[in-house]
Structures are given as C-alpha cells and as structure tokens.
Design a protein around this motif. Sequence first.
Motif, short mmCIF file in Angstrom:
data_model
loop_
_atom_site.label_atom_id
_atom_site.label_comp_id
_atom_site.label_asym_id
_atom_site.label_seq_id
_atom_site.Cartn_x
_atom_site.Cartn_y
_atom_site.Cartn_z
N ASP A 267 -33.31 -29.89 -43.94
CA ASP A 267 -32.90 -31.02 -43.10
C ASP A 267 -34.01 -31.49 -42.17
OD1 ASP A 267 -30.48 -31.07 -44.31
OD2 ASP A 267 -29.36 -30.13 -42.68
N ASP A 268 -34.76 -30.54 -41.62
CA ASP A 268 -35.80 -30.88 -40.65
C ASP A 268 -37.20 -30.67 -41.20
OD1 ASP A 268 -33.84 -31.45 -38.65
OD2 ASP A 268 -33.65 -29.29 -38.27
N THR A 269 -37.33 -30.66 -42.55
CA THR A 269 -38.62 -30.40 -43.18
C THR A 269 -39.22 -31.70 -43.69
OG1 THR A 269 -37.80 -28.25 -43.92
CG2 THR A 269 -39.82 -29.05 -44.94
N ASN A 270 -40.52 -31.85 -43.47
CA ASN A 270 -41.22 -33.06 -43.88
C ASN A 270 -42.40 -32.72 -44.79
OD1 ASN A 270 -39.62 -34.89 -42.32
ND2 ASN A 270 -40.73 -34.21 -40.49
N ILE A 271 -42.83 -33.71 -45.55
CA ILE A 271 -44.02 -33.60 -46.40
C ILE A 271 -45.08 -34.53 -45.83
CG2 ILE A 271 -44.95 -33.88 -48.73
CD1 ILE A 271 -42.06 -33.69 -49.76
N THR A 272 -46.26 -33.98 -45.60
CA THR A 272 -47.37 -34.79 -45.10
C THR A 272 -48.32 -35.09 -46.24
OG1 THR A 272 -47.21 -33.74 -42.92
CG2 THR A 272 -49.24 -34.93 -43.43
N VAL A 273 -48.57 -36.38 -46.47
CA VAL A 273 -49.47 -36.77 -47.55
C VAL A 273 -50.54 -37.71 -47.02
CG1 VAL A 273 -47.73 -36.49 -49.35
CG2 VAL A 273 -47.96 -38.69 -48.20
N ASN A 274 -51.71 -37.64 -47.65
CA ASN A 274 -52.82 -38.52 -47.31
C ASN A 274 -53.08 -39.47 -48.48
OD1 ASN A 274 -53.83 -37.44 -44.66
ND2 ASN A 274 -53.97 -35.57 -45.89
N ILE A 275 -52.90 -40.75 -48.25
CA ILE A 275 -53.12 -41.76 -49.27
C ILE A 275 -54.05 -42.83 -48.69
CG2 ILE A 275 -52.05 -43.47 -50.78
CD1 ILE A 275 -49.47 -41.89 -50.62
N GLU A 276 -55.20 -42.99 -49.33
CA GLU A 276 -56.17 -43.99 -48.87
C GLU A 276 -56.50 -43.82 -47.38
OE1 GLU A 276 -57.39 -46.85 -50.65
OE2 GLU A 276 -56.64 -46.02 -52.52
N GLU A 277 -56.72 -42.54 -47.00
CA GLU A 277 -57.07 -42.18 -45.62
C GLU A 277 -55.95 -42.51 -44.63
OE1 GLU A 277 -60.79 -43.94 -44.60
OE2 GLU A 277 -61.93 -42.76 -46.06
N THR A 278 -54.75 -42.71 -45.14
CA THR A 278 -53.59 -42.95 -44.29
C THR A 278 -52.63 -41.78 -44.41
OG1 THR A 278 -53.76 -45.34 -44.59
CG2 THR A 278 -51.65 -44.50 -43.81
N VAL A 279 -52.23 -41.24 -43.28
CA VAL A 279 -51.31 -40.10 -43.25
C VAL A 279 -49.88 -40.62 -43.26
CG1 VAL A 279 -50.53 -38.08 -41.98
CG2 VAL A 279 -52.97 -38.67 -42.02
N ARG A 280 -49.08 -40.10 -44.20
CA ARG A 280 -47.68 -40.50 -44.29
C ARG A 280 -46.80 -39.27 -44.19
NH1 ARG A 280 -45.96 -42.95 -49.27
NH2 ARG A 280 -44.02 -43.19 -48.10
N ILE A 281 -45.64 -39.45 -43.60
CA ILE A 281 -44.66 -38.38 -43.47
C ILE A 281 -43.43 -38.76 -44.29
CG2 ILE A 281 -43.24 -37.00 -41.92
CD1 ILE A 281 -46.23 -36.60 -41.49
N ILE A 282 -43.04 -37.87 -45.23
CA ILE A 282 -41.86 -38.10 -46.05
C ILE A 282 -40.88 -36.96 -45.82
CG2 ILE A 282 -40.98 -38.40 -48.40
CD1 ILE A 282 -43.76 -39.30 -49.24
N SER A 283 -39.65 -37.29 -45.51
CA SER A 283 -38.62 -36.28 -45.36
C SER A 283 -38.36 -35.60 -46.69
CB SER A 283 -37.33 -36.92 -44.83
OG SER A 283 -36.24 -36.04 -45.00
N VAL A 284 -38.27 -34.26 -46.69
CA VAL A 284 -37.97 -33.53 -47.92
C VAL A 284 -36.61 -33.93 -48.46
CG1 VAL A 284 -37.51 -31.24 -48.91
CG2 VAL A 284 -39.47 -31.57 -47.40
N ASN A 285 -35.65 -34.19 -47.57
CA ASN A 285 -34.33 -34.61 -48.02
C ASN A 285 -34.37 -36.00 -48.67
OD1 ASN A 285 -32.83 -32.35 -47.47
ND2 ASN A 285 -32.21 -33.01 -45.44
N ASP A 286 -35.17 -36.90 -48.12
CA ASP A 286 -35.32 -38.22 -48.75
C ASP A 286 -35.98 -38.07 -50.12
OD1 ASP A 286 -34.19 -39.42 -46.56
OD2 ASP A 286 -36.10 -40.04 -45.66
N PHE A 287 -36.97 -37.19 -50.18
CA PHE A 287 -37.69 -36.93 -51.43
C PHE A 287 -36.73 -36.40 -52.49
CE2 PHE A 287 -40.30 -34.32 -54.25
CZ PHE A 287 -41.40 -35.13 -54.48
N ASN A 288 -35.91 -35.40 -52.11
CA ASN A 288 -35.03 -34.77 -53.09
C ASN A 288 -33.74 -35.53 -53.33
OD1 ASN A 288 -36.60 -32.61 -53.99
ND2 ASN A 288 -36.15 -31.42 -52.15
N ALA A 289 -33.44 -36.51 -52.49
CA ALA A 289 -32.32 -37.39 -52.82
C ALA A 289 -32.63 -38.16 -54.10
CB ALA A 289 -32.05 -38.35 -51.66
N VAL A 290 -33.90 -38.54 -54.25
CA VAL A 290 -34.35 -39.21 -55.46
C VAL A 290 -34.33 -38.23 -56.64
CG1 VAL A 290 -36.27 -40.42 -56.56
CG2 VAL A 290 -35.78 -40.80 -54.13
#
Length: 425
Positions: A267-290
């Motif tokens: 619920d409170d876990t996030n994924i940090t990704v770097n794309i084109e030198e931009t840091v993005r935060i994706i919720s694990v729950n949002d990720f796994n809902a897909v």
Amino acid sequence: MTDYIVAIDLGTSHITGVVGAKSETGVFSVVACEKEFSNLCVRRGNINNLEETAKCVGSLLKKLEAALNGGVIEKIYVGVGGQSLHTIDHVEKKEIGEDAAVSESDLDELKRRCDNFKPDLLDVLNVAQPIYYLDGRREKSPVGVPCKHLEARYKLIVGRTSIRREIHRSIEERAGKKVAGIIVTPLALSDALLSEQEKELGCALVDFGAGVTSVSVFKNNELTSVSVIPLGGNLITRDLVTLQLTESLAEKLKKEHGSAILRKEDDDTNITVNIEETVRIISVNDFNAVTEGRAKEITENVYARISAVTDLKALGAGIVLTGGASELKRLPEMLMEKCKIKVRHSIIKEGLIAGDDDMLGNPLFMAALSIMLKGTAQCVQQPENELPPEPPVEEKPLIIREKSRKRGLGKWIKDQFTGDIFDEN
C-alpha cells in the motif's frame, strides 16, 4: 559414437536452442544451450518472417557449434506450439466378423486409415495413442479379444497448414539446415514434466509463454485436449507501457515488482525510475492494478479451457505450470483461487537429464530441453581426425527440487537477463 541431438524452440520473445549428448541408457547430458532474440520474426508461436527467422536460427546454431569442437550441426528438431494448435477427435471402425479376434494387423489397418485422413484446412502434426472399443466396451489391450465390431478413437493434434511449410521454407531453404523432426511442444513438455501417476490422476499442464498460453489436459493416462490461448506475458508488459514506460523497462519492473494479486503490504510502497534523466515515482499498487487485470483475463481463459473438457475437481494432480510468464508472483495463488485445485510449478522428471546445471531449472529453456528429449537422430557431423566434445560426466540423473529451481532461476536471470524480455513461447 555419441548421439548429439539439437533442438530449438521458436518462442515469441526468444528462439532457444540446446545440444544434448545421449548416452547408451537414453539419459541426456546438456552440451550447449543458447538463446537469440526473436525480433518479432515469430509471433504467437508461428513464423512471421521467413528471412529474419532464418537469420536468428543461423546465429543461434553458430553459437551452439562453438561448443562442439569443430562439429557441424546438420539437422535440428523444431518445436511447434502456435496459436492455431488444438485437438480434434477422429474415429476409425472395422467389422471383425463372427468367431474372430482382434489382431495386430487390424490395429495397423486402422492406424493407416487415420494417417491418411486429411482434415480440411488443417495439418495433422501428431496423433495421440488411440482408445479402443470392442462391441461398445472399452479395452486397453484389444489384440486377441473376440468381438464383432472394432472402433479406435484418436486425438489428432492439428494446426494451420502453413506451420510445417513455413518451418521448412525458413530453416531448410534459407538457413540451410535439415529439419530432423517437427515436435508438438505441449506434448513434449508433458512427457518431460508430468509423471504417469499425474496423468492417471488427471492434471492440466499450463505453459505461460510470452505470446501464447497452451493448456494440455490429461485424465486416466490419456490426452483429453490441447488448446492454445492467444494471450501471454507480453500483453502484461504492453499494458504496463501505458504507465509511460519503455517496453524494456516495463518488462524489467514486471520481473522485479509485478504480482498477479495486489498485496496489502504494498500500500505504501513506491517504485523509483529514471527516464531521460527524469525521476518518476510509481505506486506499486498502481503498477500491479494493471498487472492483475491482465493476469485475471489469462486465468479466466485457462479456467474456461480446462472446464470445457473436464470437471476441474476430477484433476487429482491439479495444475502444473511452466513457461517464463508463469514466474509472475502470486500467479499460482490466483489460479488456485479460481480453479479450486492445487497448483505447482514444474520440474524435469527424474532420470531424463544428467548433471547439476542451474540452467536446467530455467523456464526459458524448458521447452527446448523437452524437444531435445524426443530426438532420436544424430544431428551433428564431427570433422575427421577431431574428437567430439566431451559430454558432462554422468554421475546421476538430475533431480531439480523446487527450492533449487528457484534459486538457480534467480541467479541465471541476474546474470543473463537483466532488462530483457525473457518469457518463452
């Protein structure tokens, strides 16, 4: 001289190949194994581009030949398991007559008739062992039994008429290698992974690949059906791309964080990704809902295919999983919840392959190894005055336990497949 069997599996994400040394006792030792990205030349288990497939197969065979001390691969066994693969029923009958018993020649005659049967717009790729009925009564050993009417019921594994033709056009005409045999991959997998007891009790072998998911059902030690669902692990990856991820990154994150069932602990876990030198935060729950949505769709289709041919409660050995996409976390739990029977991952049966290589527990090579086990013809020509490669010392047959399989898989993925699409088929 040692027999060397070469087998390849035409997967959607990878074409994989193995060379096995076959001992006098019939036990194999793996001499070499390699992979080549399919590059979309194979789609849903079928050859899509003849030239590109030939190039991929040629490159793969060169890698395998590097381990053969100058040996040249002349023949290969090729596995098939594409979207069009399925079973159909076929019956042949014969009147035996008064005061007569069934003979071997009667069975041979029915088999010849079956072999000559050509279904419309389909190619027969394999014929399962028939079930015999004598005067309406089922009989396992019909030879010598008196009867008036003999009936043989066959399961034909069929596919598009272009499957065999495209394999020969790509591999023989363009890659320049003889096809030693075309093997139905779901059947090869079932022989390599399922025990006679499991087939007797009843079980379903589900091969989750990148492009397709094949379902093979057995009961009373007989094949009930083979069917292929045109859904696989690549669809989950493509769904994750909608989160503004590249396909390679989506595949990498799916392996690291993907789960078929949402977890409260995320619920409170996030994924940090770097794309084109931009840091993005994706919720694990949002990720796994897909991920969960597509996994549910595939699971529903598996349930529908099995329940259409048998009562799930009658499968005493449950569901057996294989294929790269089956490694998605909590997928067995989702299947158990839906089907209400036990689910487990597959292991190679004891006594078929000797050695202690972690690769043997990796689902990427499971299909190629199973195809190799069906090979009978010498596939490698050794140069004159050259010694053949030494196969690994055959100390004892391989027994892959569930714990060691997962440990070997993790290490192999870390070393070889970080950032790659690795689902098979």
